[in-house]
Design a protein around this motif. Structure first.
Motif, mmCIF file in Angstrom:
data_model
loop_
_atom_site.group_PDB
_atom_site.id
_atom_site.type_symbol
_atom_site.label_atom_id
_atom_site.label_comp_id
_atom_site.label_asym_id
_atom_site.label_seq_id
_atom_site.Cartn_x
_atom_site.Cartn_y
_atom_site.Cartn_z
ATOM 1 N N GLU A 94 -89.379 -62.889 -20.420
ATOM 2 C CA GLU A 94 -90.165 -62.325 -21.536
ATOM 3 C C GLU A 94 -89.704 -60.824 -21.433
ATOM 4 N N SER A 96 -100.378 -53.938 -22.006
ATOM 5 C CA SER A 96 -100.943 -53.742 -23.250
ATOM 6 C C SER A 96 -102.295 -53.779 -23.224
ATOM 7 N N GLU A 148 -95.871 -52.942 -29.744
ATOM 8 C CA GLU A 148 -97.012 -54.104 -29.774
ATOM 9 C C GLU A 148 -98.141 -53.496 -29.926
ATOM 10 N N LYS A 206 -83.555 -54.691 -26.132
ATOM 11 C CA LYS A 206 -84.497 -55.762 -25.898
ATOM 12 C C LYS A 206 -83.537 -57.138 -26.059
ATOM 13 N N GLN A 208 -91.296 -57.394 -23.480
ATOM 14 C CA GLN A 208 -92.120 -56.871 -24.272
ATOM 15 C C GLN A 208 -91.855 -55.571 -24.578
#
Length: 187
Positions: free
Chosen positions: A99, A183, A106, A88, A101
């Motif tokens: 970005e 998500s 998360e 990451k 994620q």
């Protein structure tokens, strides 16, 4: 691990952590990477994985914002927690990356995959293949006198389970798209 033999008069506190802080437990993580849609970006992201010997289990890429020229790369990879953190961090340093994620960390995410299965069979095997396809909510997208092509959408585990059941019935060929994930919730 044997206990440390500490001589009298010395302290049991050390400036060095003698216990390993790393974990060798392999974890599967789904990463969503928002990048500029320009030539060479995918090669740079994939080069990061191959150059360091990291494995990619699934990879999907598509443009998600035509006006902003942004693409989303969804990568499923396996590694220790330290390796995942390193991946990451290194992805975040690539210039066209906007970005990164980690959908696994998360919270809950929705993951789906599309697959096509070509199953050849006659008689009872054809009937059983159609019955199982109905149970798994797979669609028949092509049919001949000797074979079917089924389309199925679901979690990777559902796709794997369908493949295992079709194998003895005459599974000839499989094409899978890879995982697409988002998500859950408002953010």
């Amino acid at each position: 691990m044997s206990p440390l033999n500490i001589q009298q008069g010395s302290t049991s506190h050390s400036a060095y952590n003698l216990r390993p802080t790393f974990s060798d437990v392999q974890e599967k993580h789904t990463l969503a990477v928002l990048v500029e849609n320009e030539p060479g970006v995918l090669a740079r992201v994939i080069g990061l994985f191959s150059g360091r010997g990291y494995n990619i289990e699934s990879l999907t890429v598509a443009e998600v914002d035509h006006t902003g020229h942004l693409s989303r790369i969804t990568i499923v990879t396996t590694g220790t927690p330290q390796v995942i953190e390193q991946i990451k961090a290194q992805l975040g340093r690539i210039v066209p990356v906007h970005e990164v994620q980690d959908l696994t960390v998360e919270g809950r995410a929705v993951e789906r995959e599309l697959a096509l299965f070509k199953v050849a069979g006659k008689g009872d095997a054809r009937v059983e293949a159609l019955r199982l396809a109905d149970i798994f909510r797979a669609n028949v997208v092509d049919s001949t006198l000797e074979s079917f092509v089924f389309e199925i959408t679901g979690t990777p585990e559902k796709i794997d389970a369908f493949a295992e059941l079709m194998r003895p019935l005459g599974l000839n060929e499989v094409a899978r798209t890879g995982v697409a994930a988002l998500s859950r919730g408002a953010t």
